[in-house]
Design a protein around this motif. Structure first.
Motif, PDB file in Angstrom:
ATOM      1  N   UNK A   1      50.813  44.143  45.675  1.00  0.00           N
ATOM      2  CA  UNK A   1      51.743  43.802  46.743  1.00  0.00           C
ATOM      3  C   UNK A   1      51.003  43.488  48.034  1.00  0.00           C
ATOM      4  N   UNK A   2      51.470  42.424  48.693  1.00  0.00           N
ATOM      5  CA  UNK A   2      50.901  41.922  49.943  1.00  0.00           C
ATOM      6  C   UNK A   2      52.010  41.920  50.993  1.00  0.00           C
ATOM      7  N   UNK A   3      51.709  42.379  52.200  1.00  0.00           N
ATOM      8  CA  UNK A   3      52.743  42.389  53.238  1.00  0.00           C
ATOM      9  C   UNK A   3      52.991  40.978  53.776  1.00  0.00           C
ATOM     10  N   UNK A   4      54.039  40.850  54.556  1.00  0.00           N
ATOM     11  CA  UNK A   4      54.474  39.596  55.171  1.00  0.00           C
ATOM     12  C   UNK A   4      54.579  38.464  54.142  1.00  0.00           C
ATOM     13  N   UNK A   5      55.556  38.556  53.235  1.00  0.00           N
ATOM     14  CA  UNK A   5      55.632  37.648  52.094  1.00  0.00           C
ATOM     15  C   UNK A   5      55.796  36.166  52.428  1.00  0.00           C
ATOM     16  N   UNK A   6      56.301  35.818  53.600  1.00  0.00           N
ATOM     17  CA  UNK A   6      56.550  34.409  53.920  1.00  0.00           C
ATOM     18  C   UNK A   6      55.372  33.729  54.624  1.00  0.00           C
ATOM     19  N   UNK A   7      54.277  34.428  54.849  1.00  0.00           N
ATOM     20  CA  UNK A   7      53.154  33.851  55.585  1.00  0.00           C
ATOM     21  C   UNK A   7      52.183  33.151  54.643  1.00  0.00           C
ATOM     22  N   UNK A   8      51.595  32.040  55.100  1.00  0.00           N
ATOM     23  CA  UNK A   8      50.651  31.300  54.251  1.00  0.00           C
ATOM     24  C   UNK A   8      49.459  32.143  53.798  1.00  0.00           C
ATOM     25  N   UNK A   9      48.955  33.013  54.661  1.00  0.00           N
ATOM     26  CA  UNK A   9      47.806  33.832  54.272  1.00  0.00           C
ATOM     27  C   UNK A   9      48.161  34.831  53.168  1.00  0.00           C
ATOM     28  N   UNK A  10      49.433  35.237  53.102  1.00  0.00           N
ATOM     29  CA  UNK A  10      49.865  36.127  52.023  1.00  0.00           C
ATOM     30  C   UNK A  10      49.859  35.387  50.689  1.00  0.00           C
ATOM     31  N   UNK A  11      50.274  34.136  50.718  1.00  0.00           N
ATOM     32  CA  UNK A  11      50.238  33.319  49.498  1.00  0.00           C
ATOM     33  C   UNK A  11      48.800  33.118  49.034  1.00  0.00           C
ATOM     34  N   UNK A  12      47.898  32.839  49.946  1.00  0.00           N
ATOM     35  CA  UNK A  12      46.486  32.673  49.584  1.00  0.00           C
ATOM     36  C   UNK A  12      45.919  33.972  49.020  1.00  0.00           C
ATOM     37  N   UNK A  13      46.284  35.087  49.625  1.00  0.00           N
ATOM     38  CA  UNK A  13      45.777  36.383  49.156  1.00  0.00           C
ATOM     39  C   UNK A  13      46.279  36.700  47.753  1.00  0.00           C
ATOM     40  N   UNK A  14      47.559  36.493  47.490  1.00  0.00           N
ATOM     41  CA  UNK A  14      48.097  36.820  46.168  1.00  0.00           C
ATOM     42  C   UNK A  14      47.510  35.891  45.117  1.00  0.00           C
ATOM     43  N   UNK A  15      47.223  34.647  45.498  1.00  0.00           N
ATOM     44  CA  UNK A  15      46.604  33.699  44.561  1.00  0.00           C
ATOM     45  C   UNK A  15      45.232  34.191  44.118  1.00  0.00           C
ATOM     46  N   UNK A  16      44.472  34.792  45.014  1.00  0.00           N
ATOM     47  CA  UNK A  16      43.143  35.306  44.649  1.00  0.00           C
ATOM     48  C   UNK A  16      43.255  36.444  43.642  1.00  0.00           C
ATOM     49  N   UNK A  17      44.259  37.309  43.802  1.00  0.00           N
ATOM     50  CA  UNK A  17      44.459  38.402  42.848  1.00  0.00           C
ATOM     51  C   UNK A  17      44.912  37.870  41.484  1.00  0.00           C
ATOM     52  N   UNK A  18      45.655  36.765  41.490  1.00  0.00           N
ATOM     53  CA  UNK A  18      46.180  36.189  40.248  1.00  0.00           C
ATOM     54  C   UNK A  18      45.183  35.268  39.543  1.00  0.00           C
ATOM     55  N   UNK A  19      44.071  34.976  40.167  1.00  0.00           N
ATOM     56  CA  UNK A  19      43.077  34.095  39.541  1.00  0.00           C
ATOM     57  C   UNK A  19      42.563  34.710  38.238  1.00  0.00           C
ATOM     58  N   UNK A  20      42.175  33.863  37.314  1.00  0.00           N
ATOM     59  CA  UNK A  20      41.664  34.329  36.029  1.00  0.00           C
ATOM     60  C   UNK A  20      40.304  34.997  36.120  1.00  0.00           C
ATOM     61  N   UNK A  21      39.575  34.719  37.182  1.00  0.00           N
ATOM     62  CA  UNK A  21      38.272  35.341  37.405  1.00  0.00           C
ATOM     63  C   UNK A  21      37.958  35.310  38.888  1.00  0.00           C
ATOM     64  N   UNK A  22      36.931  36.036  39.269  1.00  0.00           N
ATOM     65  CA  UNK A  22      36.519  36.084  40.661  1.00  0.00           C
ATOM     66  C   UNK A  22      36.555  37.495  41.201  1.00  0.00           C
ATOM     67  N   UNK A  23      36.062  37.663  42.408  1.00  0.00           N
ATOM     68  CA  UNK A  23      35.895  39.002  42.980  1.00  0.00           C
ATOM     69  C   UNK A  23      37.216  39.724  43.237  1.00  0.00           C
ATOM     70  N   UNK A  24      38.314  39.008  43.403  1.00  0.00           N
ATOM     71  CA  UNK A  24      39.624  39.627  43.637  1.00  0.00           C
ATOM     72  C   UNK A  24      40.509  39.597  42.399  1.00  0.00           C
ATOM     73  N   UNK A  25      40.040  39.020  41.315  1.00  0.00           N
ATOM     74  CA  UNK A  25      40.851  38.829  40.115  1.00  0.00           C
ATOM     75  C   UNK A  25      41.241  40.158  39.459  1.00  0.00           C
ATOM     76  N   UNK A  26      42.531  40.403  39.375  1.00  0.00           N
ATOM     77  CA  UNK A  26      43.040  41.593  38.679  1.00  0.00           C
ATOM     78  C   UNK A  26      42.713  41.492  37.195  1.00  0.00           C
ATOM     79  N   UNK A  27      42.891  40.315  36.620  1.00  0.00           N
ATOM     80  CA  UNK A  27      42.580  40.114  35.196  1.00  0.00           C
ATOM     81  C   UNK A  27      41.127  40.486  34.907  1.00  0.00           C
TER      82      UNK A  27
ATOM     83  N   UNK B   1      55.202  40.441  49.078  1.00  0.00           N
ATOM     84  CA  UNK B   1      54.957  39.424  48.075  1.00  0.00           C
ATOM     85  C   UNK B   1      54.234  40.126  46.932  1.00  0.00           C
ATOM     86  N   UNK B   2      54.763  39.981  45.713  1.00  0.00           N
ATOM     87  CA  UNK B   2      54.220  40.720  44.580  1.00  0.00           C
ATOM     88  C   UNK B   2      53.750  39.798  43.470  1.00  0.00           C
ATOM     89  N   UNK B   3      52.657  40.199  42.864  1.00  0.00           N
ATOM     90  CA  UNK B   3      52.211  39.603  41.608  1.00  0.00           C
ATOM     91  C   UNK B   3      52.346  40.705  40.560  1.00  0.00           C
TER      92      UNK B   3
END
Length: 137
Positions: free
Chosen positions: A66-92, A124-126
Motif C-alpha cells: 500500500x502506497x499513500x496518496x493514491x491519486x498522485x503520479x508519484x504513487x503510481x510510479x512507486x506501485x509500478x516498481x513494486x509490481x515489476x517482475x524484477x528489480x530492487x523494489x520487485x515484490x515478485x 493505492x494497493x497492489x
C-alpha cells in the motif's frame, strides 16, 4: 504447513525491499509504503496433496503493498516498481528469491491494483497472489 511461520517468512522476504515496512497484522498505525500479509484466500489450505501427510498447498495467498496518496503520479510510479517482475523494489523477485524453511515452493502468480481503505486512510494497493506448497506437518 504452519500458516503463521509462512506469514513470518513472507514478511522477512518483503523486508529485504529497501523502504518497505511490514507491520504486524492488525496494527492500525502504519508508515507507508507498507505490506500486509493477511490469511490465505479462496479455498484456504489443501491438505495431503500426496500420500499421507506428504504435502499441503495454498493456491491463493494474497500479499498487499500500500502506497499513500493514491491519486498522485508519484504513487503510481512507486506501485509500478513494486509490481515489476524484477528489480530492487520487485515484490515478485523478493518473495521468489528468498530462502524459506516453513514452505517448499512459492510463486507469485499475478498482481492486481485498487484503491483500498486501511485504518481509515485510502491507499493505492497492489495485491499479489501467491501459490505456496510445503510439507504437511
Amino acid at each position: 504447513m504452519d500458516v503463521q511461520a509462512v506469514a513470518d517468512e513472507l514478511g522477512d522476504a518483503l523486508k529485504t525491499i529497501d523502504g518497505l515496512t511490514v507491520p504486524e497484522w492488525g496494527v492500525q498505525r502504519v508508515s507507508p509504503p507498507f505490506a500486509l500479509i493477511p490469511l490465505p484466500d479462496g479455498d484456504g489450505i489443501t491438505y495431503d496433496m500426496t500420500y499421507g501427510r506428504g504435502g499441503d498447498r495454498i493456491g491463493d495467498w494474497p500479499v498487499l503493498v500500500l502506497i499513500d496518496r493514491p491519486a498522485r503520479p508519484e504513487s503510481r510510479r512507486a506501485i509500478a516498481a513494486y509490481a515489476a517482475g524484477s528489480g530492487s523494489k520487485s515484490v515478485k523477485q523478493a518473495i521468489e528469491d528468498h530462502t524459506y524453511t516453513a514452505l517448499d515452493t512459492v510463486r507469485v502468480t499475478s498482481c492486481e491494483f485498487d484503491v483500498v481503505t486501511y485504518a481509515g486512510t485510502d491507499y493505492l494497493a497492489a495485491m499479489f497472489h501467491l501459490d505456496i506448497s510445503g510439507k504437511g506437518a
